[in-house]
Write an enzyme that holds these catalytic residues in place. Structure first.
Site, PDB file in Angstrom:
ATOM      1  N   LYS A 112      37.339  45.225  35.098  1.00  0.00           N
ATOM      2  CA  LYS A 112      35.975  44.690  35.166  1.00  0.00           C
ATOM      3  C   LYS A 112      34.951  45.669  34.597  1.00  0.00           C
ATOM      4  CE  LYS A 112      37.516  41.262  37.672  1.00  0.00           C
ATOM      5  NZ  LYS A 112      37.450  39.851  37.355  1.00  0.00           N
TER       6      LYS A 112
HETATM    7  C1  PLP Z   1      42.917  43.458  39.308  1.00  0.00           C
HETATM    8  C2  PLP Z   1      42.706  42.086  38.781  1.00  0.00           C
HETATM    9  N1  PLP Z   1      43.657  41.543  38.016  1.00  0.00           N
HETATM   10  C3  PLP Z   1      43.522  40.311  37.509  1.00  0.00           C
HETATM   11  C4  PLP Z   1      42.417  39.536  37.775  1.00  0.00           C
HETATM   12  C5  PLP Z   1      42.319  38.193  37.156  1.00  0.00           C
HETATM   13  O1  PLP Z   1      41.339  38.177  36.130  1.00  0.00           O
HETATM   14  P1  PLP Z   1      40.611  36.852  35.753  1.00  0.00           P
HETATM   15  O2  PLP Z   1      39.860  36.404  36.926  1.00  0.00           O
HETATM   16  O3  PLP Z   1      39.718  37.207  34.624  1.00  0.00           O
HETATM   17  O4  PLP Z   1      41.669  35.873  35.395  1.00  0.00           O
HETATM   18  C6  PLP Z   1      41.401  40.060  38.590  1.00  0.00           C
HETATM   19  C7  PLP Z   1      40.180  39.335  38.956  1.00  0.00           C
HETATM   20  O5  PLP Z   1      39.785  38.387  38.472  1.00  0.00           O
HETATM   21  C8  PLP Z   1      41.539  41.382  39.065  1.00  0.00           C
HETATM   22  O6  PLP Z   1      40.562  41.928  39.779  1.00  0.00           O
HETATM   23  N1  LIG Z   2      39.149  38.883  40.593  1.00  0.00           N
HETATM   24  C1  LIG Z   2      37.737  38.806  40.496  1.00  0.00           C
HETATM   25  C2  LIG Z   2      37.203  37.457  40.809  1.00  0.00           C
HETATM   26  C3  LIG Z   2      35.882  37.184  40.135  1.00  0.00           C
HETATM   27  O1  LIG Z   2      36.124  37.028  38.774  1.00  0.00           O
HETATM   28  P1  LIG Z   2      35.042  37.081  37.638  1.00  0.00           P
HETATM   29  O2  LIG Z   2      35.786  37.612  36.478  1.00  0.00           O
HETATM   30  O3  LIG Z   2      34.539  35.711  37.474  1.00  0.00           O
HETATM   31  O4  LIG Z   2      33.922  37.996  38.034  1.00  0.00           O
HETATM   32  C4  LIG Z   2      37.170  39.914  41.354  1.00  0.00           C
HETATM   33  O5  LIG Z   2      37.808  40.936  41.475  1.00  0.00           O
HETATM   34  O6  LIG Z   2      36.116  39.786  41.918  1.00  0.00           O
END
Ligand code: PLP
Ligand SMILES: N[C@@H](CCOP(=O)(O)O)C(=O)O
Length: 461
Positions: A112
């Site tokens: 993120k």
């Molecule tokens: C550590 C981790 N892996 C994978 C994901 C999945 O990513 P996305 O929500 O973009 O599919 C998330 C959160 O969304 C995450 O925090």
């Molecule tokens: N896994 C995410 C969930 C939120 O996803 P986002 O990509 O829409 O911000 C988290 O860790 O918060």
């Protein structure tokens, strides 16, 4: 470059406006009207460039006149200066044709940070120009929240409220959100699951009196700028492995579908991605939807990869928009059906999705076994989300090199890793006192009015 809503009934916006708007006013998500394509020579020229330079070249066509080139280069430089690895997103080889893209060297140890650090810089720059003050409200299953707080803490013109599911994030994740001492960041522990948190955030956007009154902004992947910043590492990884002269495949641990949607955009921009594989944990709505054509929620089941404990996968709407020929009314109808439990994907749309994405699921036992086996074979310690990716990737290996996205640092999930390997991964030294810092959070019911009251009351202080 203009941005349009997936539900077809919201104002068309510029990049800067879409970034500050968050959810479209018709409830949809903003997407670019057209995806800019990079030629083979342009992609080849990315090889050997710094991550920052690749970021500039990949994202620049999307920005219109929001920032000058010099401003944008400056913002990118600041965004990635705090990363703990010179390559920003290094590749590690796991096997003959299998690589891991380590996306956890940012300040909060999850992928993120790549987008959040940059949109923190971009939003701040936009607010300095406009003189505005905004209220960011976000939902998190653990990682978005800490990344957002890190990016915005201490800023004078922004308040940040993060809704997380009480008791359903790891202790490290919780402490990352509850220990920042700055008065402008607020951790709200909601009695519900991530889907509840995300639904309440969308409810706040759909309440126009509230939204306009507090000048609401979003930093979840609702925000197109989040997705865009994540497109970059698909390019940096692929050119390191020989693209555009050689195709590369990616497997992406998936929850809210933002990260893999960024890979889809990279492919539409011309990056030769052979397979794009959705990897889910036991919350496998996306894998089930790809296999059966039925997108139906059946309740979130807590897992050892809690950040992916998601059933209502926000960005799937962006993929459906393309799969339904960019028919906003059709997407609006599907999203209305989703509120009642689910919908059937039309045959044509399903064929498009299957031509674009492969998918697989990883059980709890398989996650543990993959952490253990990968460590034994390679020495690499995987977080449980990355392990979900590695297991599904192993089922999808082919001629093209496979890159699995390692989305978080194992030390964010020490219990799961210790359960698999018998040893607890250590936090980096700069976080060594995380468990000694005082926590500050507010427990809240899963109730829109209660949440809105907290936001209003805190920003009035
Ligand atoms: C550590 C981790 N892996 C994978 C994901 C999945 O990513 P996305 O929500 O973009 O599919 C998330 C959160 O969304 C995450 O925090
Ligand atoms: N896994 C995410 C969930 C939120 O996803 P986002 O990509 O829409 O911000 C988290 O860790 O918060």
């Amino acid at each position: 470059m203009n941005y349009i809503s997936t539900r077809g009934a919201a104002p068309v916006l510029s990049f800067g406006e879409a970034m500050m708007t968050g959810l479209a006013r018709d409830g949809g998500l903003y997407v670019p009207e057209a995806v800019p394509v990079m030629g083979k020579d342009e992609i080849a020229a990315l090889a050997g460039q710094s991550y920052e330079e690749i970021a500039f070249r990949v994202m620049r066509p999307y920005l219109g006149g929001t920032f000058t080139d010099d401003e944008f280069r400056g913002l990118i430089a600041k965004a990635y200066a705090g990363f703990g690895h010179a390559a920003r997103a290094p590749l590690v080889q796991l096997g003959p044709n299998h690589f891991l893209l380590e996306l956890f060297h940012g300040p909060t140890l999850a992928f993120k940070d790549f987008a959040m650090q940059l949109i923190g810089q971009m939003m701040q720059a936009a607010l300095v120009k406009s003189g505005e003050r905004i209220t960011i409200v976000g939902a998190t299953s653990g990682d978005t929240g800490s990344a957002a707080m890190e990016a915005f803490r201490g800023l004078a013109n922004v308040d940040v409220f993060i809704l997380f599911p009480h008791g359903r994030v790891s202790e490290v994740q919780r402490r990352q959100m509850t220990t920042p001492s700055e008065a402008n960041v607020h951790a709200l522990a909601v009695d519900g699951d991530f889907d509840d948190c995300q639904a309440r955030v969308k409810d706040m956007f759909n309440d126009f009196a509230f939204r306009d009154g507090v000048r609401l902004a979003g930093v979840n992947s609702i925000n197109w700028a989040r997705v865009l910043a994540q497109v970059v590492y698909y390019f940096s990884a692929a050119v390191s492995l020989g693209a555009p002269h050689r195709a590369v495949s990616f497997t992406v641990p998936t929850g809210n579908f933002g990260d893999i949607f960024a890979g889809y955009i990279a492919r539409r921009m011309g990056l030769p991605i052979e397979k794009l594989v959705i990897a889910t944990n036991q919350n496998d709505i996306l894998d089930r939807a790809m296999k059966s054509g039925a997108y139906r929620t059946d309740g979130v089941r807590p897992s050892i990869s809690p950040s992916m404990d998601i059933q209502v996968s926000s960005n799937f709407e962006r993929a459906l928009f393309d799969a339904y020929g960019r028919d906003g009314a059709a997407v609006a109808q599907l999203m209305a059906e989703l509120k009642a439990g689910g919908f059937a994907i039309s045959q044509g749309a399903l064929e498009m999705l299957r031509a674009t994405f492969a998918s697989g699921r990883c059980s709890e036992e398989e996650t543990v076994a993959t952490i253990r086996a990968t460590h034994a074979a390679t020495g690499e310690v995987l977080c449980p989300h990355s392990a979900v990716g590695v297991k599904v990737a192993e089922e999808n290996l082919g001629v093209a090199p496979m890159v699995t996205l390692a989305t978080a640092h194992p030390a964010k999930f020490p219990d799961a890793v210790e359960g698999a390997m018998g040893t607890r991964p250590a936090l980096p030294a700069r976080m060594a006192d995380l468990f000694d810092r005082p926590e500050r959070m507010t427990r809240v019911a899963n109730d829109l009015a209660a949440l809105q009251a907290i936001v209003r009351e805190r920003i009035a202080r």
